[in-house]
Design an enzyme around this catalytic site. Structure first.
Site, PDB file in Angstrom:
ATOM      1  N   CYS A 102     -12.911  37.521 -28.345  1.00 15.30           N
ATOM      2  CA  CYS A 102     -12.728  37.216 -26.864  1.00 15.30           C
ATOM      3  C   CYS A 102     -11.429  37.543 -26.378  1.00 15.30           C
ATOM      4  CB  CYS A 102     -12.638  35.530 -26.740  1.00 15.30           C
ATOM      5  SG  CYS A 102     -12.047  34.709 -28.111  1.00 15.30           S
ATOM      6  N   HIS A 118      -7.416  32.999 -22.290  1.00 21.82           N
ATOM      7  CA  HIS A 118      -6.453  33.555 -23.134  1.00 21.82           C
ATOM      8  C   HIS A 118      -5.388  34.298 -22.306  1.00 21.82           C
ATOM      9  CE1 HIS A 118      -8.807  32.167 -26.529  1.00 21.82           C
ATOM     10  NE2 HIS A 118      -9.234  33.355 -26.989  1.00 21.82           N
TER      11      HIS A 118
END
Ligand SMILES: NC(=O)c1ccc[n+]([C@@H]2O[C@H](COP(=O)([O-])OP(=O)(O)OC[C@H]3O[C@@H](n4cnc5c(N)ncnc54)[C@H](OP(=O)(O)O)[C@@H]3O)[C@@H](O)[C@H]2O)c1
Length: 355
Positions: free
Chosen positions: A151, A244
């Site tokens: 990810c 993120h």
């Protein structure tokens, strides 16, 4: 054309539930099986719902979870599998589905580095899908596995692709601020992370370097060729729910102006946009001008149309100096970096006639 029958593996987990949410009313795929471990067998999806930012859709709540068994899925006529299994169990299960003729779109790391299995990011390397023809030769019944990346590297690679193509950059440093949902459910113990930052995520820095080279590389003469781009990562877990954030530093002898970099990023469009794939964001990279953006709370769900929410990467605070360009980049880890990435991969494979 009739919709393809699909199954979700790991449907009681963070990624599995994003799959369930994103596949409601999908124009190409109809989910007929929600699978998880024997612990969840027989429970309703509403009993195991874990996403806190979306209420479970009324059409999903009553769906019953079944155990994970490739033969049962074959009997149910499943053609497409979306896998949100942990990497330590995904390998043999995904192989069994592929051997039964299913097209498997996986979030797990198990198959990522195989020489005939793509780590697909459709805006970056759609030509890597050609590896499926090689993979099919070693499998029975025409099935295959397509993976998406870790990810934290998916979002970074999307931001790097237009810059690497335009300016030939090869050296990238990145410091990540990674959300808690990236660790799955229940994830990091609360006493470890409240009021704290954890400056190590197991295997993450290595994955960013290795997977980045494969994703940004080419596919030629029946094999993957690594990109010359090297990613030096320092990864930290922070007390954020989703998204993120990454501080990116690119070093080069020649650096264009910040305005030019901003134009190159904003103008980036690729195959999914050209094909108008249902989950493709109209603008895959969105440059924000405000000095305090992107922020996980405000920008993780960037992307239009509605089906592509959370699929765009946002970039801000672009600073260009003599031999270094710096910026912040944000992407939604369980959507663009997880389930949404796999859904987009499946949409591309469908459009290309591979399923
Ligand atoms: N979270 C992210 O941001 C992210 C992003 C990209 C990729 N990934 C990858 O995606 C995968 C799933 O991550 P996650 O965050 O969704 O994990 P998670 O929340 O821990 O969910 C794991 C799921 O797998 C099921 N499962 C566990 N063991 C099983 C078994 N032996 N047989 C069948 N099902 C089993 C669980 O079912 P039970 O509930 O019944 O145990 C649950 O549904 C991992 O490989 C992860 O590395 C995650």
């Amino acid at each position: 054309m009739a919709k393809k029958k699909a199954a979700i593996l790991g449907s009681s987990g963070m990624i599995g539930q994003r799959f369930a949410q994103m596949l409601i009313g999908h124009p190409y795929f109809e989910v007929v099986a929600y699978c998880a471990s024997d612990r969840s067998d027989g429970k309703k999806l509403s009993e195991v719902w874990k996403l806190s930012d979306v209420e479970i859709d009324a059409r999903l709540g009553e769906k019953a979870i079944q155990g994970t068994d490739a033969s049962a899925l074959a009997r149910q006529g499943v053609e497409v599998v979306f896998s949100g299994l942990p990497s330590d169990v995904a390998g043999p299960v995904e192989d069994a589905c592929a051997e039964s003729g299913m097209a498997v779109f996986s979030n797990a790391a198990s198959h990522r580095m195989e020489p005939d299995t793509p780590i697909l990011v459709p805006e970056i390397n759609p030509e890597h899908l050609a590896s499926i023809e090689v993979q099919r030769k070693r499998r029975r019944n025409g099935g295959f596995v397509v993976t998406n990346a870790n990810c934290s590297v998916t979002g970074l690679a999307l931001g790097l692709k237009p810059l690497v193509d335009a300016y030939g950059f090869t050296e990238v440093d990145v410091a990540t601020y990674q959300a808690l949902s990236g660790a799955g459910y229940p994830g990091v113990p609360s006493l470890d992370i409240i009021g704290n930052v954890l400056p190590h995520i197991k295997d993450e820095e290595e994955k960013m370097a290795i997977e980045g080279k494969k994703i940004l590389g080419t596919y030629a003469s029946g094999g993957f060729v690594d990109s010359p781009v090297t990613i030096y990562a320092s990864c930290a877990r922070v007390n954020v729910m989703d998204g993120h954030l990454e501080a990116v530093f690119i070093r080069s002898k020649s650096i264009p102006t910040a305005e030019e970099i901003s134009r190159t990023l904003s103008g980036f469009r690729a195959k999914p946009q050209k094909l108008k794939l249902p989950s493709a964001p109209e603008r895959p990279v969105i440059v924000l001008k405000e000095r305090n953006r992107p922020q996980p709370k405000l920008d993780s769900m960037a992307g239009t149309p509605e089906r592509a929410r959370g699929m765009a990467v946002t970039i801000g605070r672009i600073r260009a100096e003599k031999d270094c360009v710096r910026f912040y980049l944000l992407s939604h880890n369980t959507i663009r970096g997880g389930a949404g990435g796999s859904v987009l991969n499946a949409e591309l494979a469908y459009k290309e006639g591979l399923i």
